[in-house]
Design an enzyme around this catalytic site. Structure first.
Site, PDB file in Angstrom:
ATOM      1  N   ALA A  93       2.919  -0.499   4.951  1.00  0.00           N
ATOM      2  CA  ALA A  93       2.419  -0.519   6.334  1.00  0.00           C
ATOM      3  C   ALA A  93       1.937  -1.908   6.765  1.00  0.00           C
ATOM      4  CB  ALA A  93       1.295   0.499   6.487  1.00  0.00           C
ATOM      5  N   PRO A 109       0.794  -1.225   0.000  1.00  0.00           N
ATOM      6  CA  PRO A 109       0.000   0.000   0.000  1.00  0.00           C
ATOM      7  C   PRO A 109       0.833   1.285   0.000  1.00  0.00           C
ATOM      8  CG  PRO A 109      -0.096  -1.088   2.141  1.00  0.00           C
ATOM      9  CD  PRO A 109       0.533  -2.056   1.184  1.00  0.00           C
ATOM     10  N   ASN A 110       0.347   2.210  -0.778  1.00  0.00           N
ATOM     11  CA  ASN A 110       0.871   3.586  -0.877  1.00  0.00           C
ATOM     12  C   ASN A 110       2.201   3.693  -1.610  1.00  0.00           C
ATOM     13  OD1 ASN A 110      -1.300   4.851   0.581  1.00  0.00           O
ATOM     14  ND2 ASN A 110      -0.507   3.823   2.396  1.00  0.00           N
ATOM     15  N   TYR A 144      11.059   9.209   1.816  1.00  0.00           N
ATOM     16  CA  TYR A 144      11.147   8.166   0.790  1.00  0.00           C
ATOM     17  C   TYR A 144      11.877   8.609  -0.480  1.00  0.00           C
ATOM     18  CZ  TYR A 144       7.673   6.007   3.832  1.00  0.00           C
ATOM     19  OH  TYR A 144       7.037   5.466   4.922  1.00  0.00           O
ATOM     20  N   GLU A 193      12.690  -9.109   2.040  1.00  0.00           N
ATOM     21  CA  GLU A 193      11.875  -7.950   2.453  1.00  0.00           C
ATOM     22  C   GLU A 193      12.708  -6.682   2.262  1.00  0.00           C
ATOM     23  OE1 GLU A 193      10.837  -8.304   6.566  1.00  0.00           O
ATOM     24  OE2 GLU A 193      10.036  -6.266   6.706  1.00  0.00           O
ATOM     25  N   ARG A 208      12.839   4.900  12.888  1.00  0.00           N
ATOM     26  CA  ARG A 208      11.597   5.690  12.854  1.00  0.00           C
ATOM     27  C   ARG A 208      10.715   5.349  14.059  1.00  0.00           C
ATOM     28  NH1 ARG A 208       9.012   5.299   7.080  1.00  0.00           N
ATOM     29  NH2 ARG A 208       7.780   7.025   7.962  1.00  0.00           N
ATOM     30  N   ARG A 215       4.980  11.182  -2.113  1.00  0.00           N
ATOM     31  CA  ARG A 215       4.622  10.941  -0.706  1.00  0.00           C
ATOM     32  C   ARG A 215       5.851  11.132   0.180  1.00  0.00           C
ATOM     33  NH1 ARG A 215       4.518   4.867   1.528  1.00  0.00           N
ATOM     34  NH2 ARG A 215       3.706   5.220   3.603  1.00  0.00           N
ATOM     35  N   HIS A 245      12.728  -2.291   2.594  1.00  0.00           N
ATOM     36  CA  HIS A 245      12.125  -1.024   2.996  1.00  0.00           C
ATOM     37  C   HIS A 245      13.018   0.104   2.522  1.00  0.00           C
ATOM     38  CE1 HIS A 245       9.059  -2.989   5.297  1.00  0.00           C
ATOM     39  NE2 HIS A 245       9.999  -3.783   5.801  1.00  0.00           N
ATOM     40  N   ASN A 282       8.171  -5.260  -0.689  1.00  0.00           N
ATOM     41  CA  ASN A 282       7.999  -4.136   0.222  1.00  0.00           C
ATOM     42  C   ASN A 282       6.520  -4.109   0.623  1.00  0.00           C
ATOM     43  OD1 ASN A 282       7.743  -1.780   1.639  1.00  0.00           O
ATOM     44  ND2 ASN A 282       9.002  -0.563   0.237  1.00  0.00           N
TER      45      ASN A 282
HETATM   46  C1  DQA Z   1       8.076   1.344   4.074  1.00  0.00           C
HETATM   47  C2  DQA Z   1       8.098   1.573   5.591  1.00  0.00           C
HETATM   48  C3  DQA Z   1       6.730   1.346   6.200  1.00  0.00           C
HETATM   49  O1  DQA Z   1       6.769   1.564   7.602  1.00  0.00           O
HETATM   50  C4  DQA Z   1       5.724   2.308   5.598  1.00  0.00           C
HETATM   51  O2  DQA Z   1       4.443   2.060   6.107  1.00  0.00           O
HETATM   52  C5  DQA Z   1       5.725   2.277   4.107  1.00  0.00           C
HETATM   53  C6  DQA Z   1       7.013   2.223   3.412  1.00  0.00           C
HETATM   54  C7  DQA Z   1       9.432   1.686   3.428  1.00  0.00           C
HETATM   55  O3  DQA Z   1       9.647   1.258   2.305  1.00  0.00           O
HETATM   56  O4  DQA Z   1      10.255   2.383   4.021  1.00  0.00           O
HETATM   57  O5  DQA Z   1       4.690   2.395   3.470  1.00  0.00           O
HETATM   58  O6  DQA Z   1       7.794  -0.008   3.810  1.00  0.00           O
END
Ligand code: DQA
Length: 150
Positions: free
Chosen positions: A82, A10-11, A23, A103, A112, A18, A105, A79
């Site tokens: 959230a 998501p996102n 990011y 995984e 964080r 964003r 990020h 990735n």
């Molecule tokens: C994320 C880190 C997560 O905590 C966050 O909710 C994201 C992006 C990252 O790539 O740093 O959506 O996965």
């Protein structure tokens, strides 16, 4: 050709606009370009998927797991956004189909907020790359190729 799944939760479709201070300004298309290059060099066919929906991600993981079992897919760079911090369903899907997952990020989640420190995915991932911006993605492809099991 053996595939490698590049899966974003998501996102992550909002990359570039964003919270650029967290990011960066690169977009998901930039991520895909980096992965395309890395995959091509490794002789792999990248398959890109992004969804804001947990169940859709579960379906894609199950599909990739079946392909991995058949030797048609090397594994996934994932990735989970959230959902990393909330999703037992994604944990169970990866474990259930034994999909090799790295995984990733973009941000350093351990530096964080406290709620980002726990990952439901890490215990069932082969490994994790965090905090290296979008460069983490091609490194994950490299990691999958270097740790591939016969
Ligand atoms: C994320 C880190 C997560 O905590 C966050 O909710 C994201 C992006 C990252 O790539 O740093 O959506 O996965």
């Amino acid at each position: 050709m053996t595939t490698v799944l590049i899966l974003n939760g998501p996102n992550l479709n909002l990359l570039g606009t964003r919270r650029p201070e967290v990011y960066g300004t690169a977009t998901l298309a930039d991520v895909e370009r980096l992965c395309q290059r890395e995959a091509r060099e490794a002789g792999l066919e990248p398959v890109f998927r992004q969804s804001n929906h947990e169940g859709q991600l579960v379906d894609w993981i199950q599909e990739a797991g079946i392909q991995a079992a058949a030797g048609d897919c090397l594994g996934a760079v994932f990735n989970p956004g959230a959902f990393t911090h909330t999703s037992v369903a994604l944990h169970d899907a990866i474990e259930g189909v034994r999909l090799p997952v790295i995984e990733v990020h973009i941000s350093n989640v351990l530096g964080r907020e406290e709620f980002r420190h726990h990952s439901w995915i890490s215990p069932v991932a082969r490994g994790t790359i965090i905090g290296l911006g979008i460069h983490g993605y091609p490194l994950c492809i490299r990691a999958l190729t270097m740790t591939a099991r016969a």
